[in-house]
Design a protein around this motif. Structure first.
Motif, mmCIF file in Angstrom:
data_model
loop_
_atom_site.group_PDB
_atom_site.id
_atom_site.type_symbol
_atom_site.label_atom_id
_atom_site.label_comp_id
_atom_site.label_asym_id
_atom_site.label_seq_id
_atom_site.Cartn_x
_atom_site.Cartn_y
_atom_site.Cartn_z
ATOM 1 N N GLY A 1 0.667 -1.360 0.161
ATOM 2 C CA GLY A 1 -0.003 -0.398 -0.027
ATOM 3 C C GLY A 1 1.090 1.372 0.363
ATOM 4 O O GLY A 1 0.700 2.070 -1.084
ATOM 5 N N LEU A 2 1.990 0.941 0.777
ATOM 6 C CA LEU A 2 2.443 1.951 1.406
ATOM 7 C C LEU A 2 3.802 3.215 -0.370
ATOM 8 O O LEU A 2 3.923 3.516 -0.806
ATOM 9 C CB LEU A 2 4.517 2.357 1.829
ATOM 10 C CG LEU A 2 2.879 2.304 3.595
ATOM 11 C CD1 LEU A 2 3.693 2.103 4.897
ATOM 12 C CD2 LEU A 2 2.138 4.109 3.776
ATOM 13 N N ALA A 3 4.163 1.413 -1.070
ATOM 14 C CA ALA A 3 4.856 1.406 -1.908
ATOM 15 C C ALA A 3 4.402 2.214 -3.368
ATOM 16 O O ALA A 3 4.186 2.685 -4.642
ATOM 17 C CB ALA A 3 5.369 -0.518 -2.559
ATOM 18 N N ALA A 4 2.529 1.985 -3.426
ATOM 19 C CA ALA A 4 1.890 1.929 -3.795
ATOM 20 C C ALA A 4 1.406 3.875 -4.083
ATOM 21 O O ALA A 4 1.105 4.621 -4.999
ATOM 22 C CB ALA A 4 0.505 1.652 -4.147
ATOM 23 N N ILE A 5 1.730 3.949 -2.620
ATOM 24 C CA ILE A 5 0.978 5.335 -2.959
ATOM 25 C C ILE A 5 2.655 6.327 -3.288
ATOM 26 O O ILE A 5 1.885 7.389 -4.006
ATOM 27 C CB ILE A 5 1.018 5.840 -1.257
ATOM 28 C CG1 ILE A 5 -0.207 5.270 -0.560
ATOM 29 C CG2 ILE A 5 1.285 7.439 -0.593
ATOM 30 C CD1 ILE A 5 -0.700 5.163 0.642
ATOM 31 N N PHE A 6 3.639 6.015 -3.281
ATOM 32 C CA PHE A 6 4.729 7.064 -3.455
ATOM 33 C C PHE A 6 4.921 6.648 -4.806
ATOM 34 O O PHE A 6 5.511 7.282 -5.478
ATOM 35 C CB PHE A 6 5.588 6.494 -2.759
ATOM 36 C CG PHE A 6 5.922 7.161 -1.218
ATOM 37 C CD1 PHE A 6 5.663 8.204 -0.886
ATOM 38 C CD2 PHE A 6 5.536 6.381 0.055
ATOM 39 C CE1 PHE A 6 5.647 9.039 0.381
ATOM 40 C CE2 PHE A 6 4.780 6.658 1.237
ATOM 41 C CZ PHE A 6 4.072 8.239 1.311
ATOM 42 N N VAL A 7 5.390 4.820 -5.305
ATOM 43 C CA VAL A 7 5.442 4.757 -5.848
ATOM 44 C C VAL A 7 4.444 4.541 -7.716
ATOM 45 O O VAL A 7 5.521 6.071 -8.837
ATOM 46 C CB VAL A 7 6.235 3.258 -6.984
ATOM 47 C CG1 VAL A 7 6.289 2.529 -8.036
ATOM 48 C CG2 VAL A 7 7.367 2.737 -5.451
ATOM 49 N N PHE A 8 3.144 5.264 -7.646
ATOM 50 C CA PHE A 8 3.085 4.985 -9.288
ATOM 51 C C PHE A 8 2.544 6.881 -9.054
ATOM 52 O O PHE A 8 2.351 6.881 -10.044
ATOM 53 C CB PHE A 8 1.017 4.353 -8.615
ATOM 54 C CG PHE A 8 1.184 3.064 -8.808
ATOM 55 C CD1 PHE A 8 1.786 2.497 -9.996
ATOM 56 C CD2 PHE A 8 0.268 1.912 -8.600
ATOM 57 C CE1 PHE A 8 2.146 0.939 -9.428
ATOM 58 C CE2 PHE A 8 -0.066 0.773 -8.324
ATOM 59 C CZ PHE A 8 1.029 0.063 -8.842
ATOM 60 N N PRO A 9 2.469 7.460 -8.606
ATOM 61 C CA PRO A 9 2.610 8.986 -8.826
ATOM 62 C C PRO A 9 4.430 9.277 -9.280
ATOM 63 O O PRO A 9 4.356 9.835 -10.246
ATOM 64 C CB PRO A 9 2.622 9.979 -7.601
ATOM 65 C CG PRO A 9 1.800 9.181 -6.523
ATOM 66 C CD PRO A 9 2.136 7.126 -6.271
#
Length: 117
Positions: free
Chosen positions: A88-96
């Motif tokens: 969840g945290l990786a998706a918050i920071f990596v996708f943007p």
């Protein structure tokens, strides 16, 4: 005995595996754990296994990954909780970041392609 979650060798009277930090389901202590704190705390029943559907949801909807991770960690499932929280945290920071970098790369390649024509 061996831990059913990670396969490590553990003592018979251990409640938690010292290697993967998962609760052990043996004779006397199988699902008899109670929260130490007040009535707002809880424990999750069942084995500490990562659910593939929750992994996909954690990646596609990152806030749910953070929520599932926090609930699993608080409920005594550290293995699955860490997976959901990290995804969840990786998706918050990596996708943007990817949404900014990918168009930038296309623009850069287009300029380089124009320069060679």
């Amino acid at each position: 005995m061996t831990c059913p979650h990670c396969g490590a060798s553990v003592y018979e009277n251990d409640v938690k595996c010292p290697y993967c930090d998962s609760f052990l389901e043996t004779g006397n202590n199988a699902y008899t754990r109670r929260p130490v704190g007040g009535p707002g705390q809880f424990t999750m029943n069942g084995p500490d296994q990562v659910n593939a559907a929750l992994v996909v949801v954690s990646i596609l909807i990152p806030i749910f990954g953070v929520i599932f991770g926090a609930i699993s960690l608080g409920g005594g499932h550290p293995k699955s909780g860490k997976v959901y929280l990290i995804l969840g945290l990786a998706a918050i920071f990596v996708f943007p970041c990817l949404m900014f970098v990918i168009p930038l790369c296309f623009a850069l390649f287009a300029e380089i392609f124009k320069a060679f024509q």
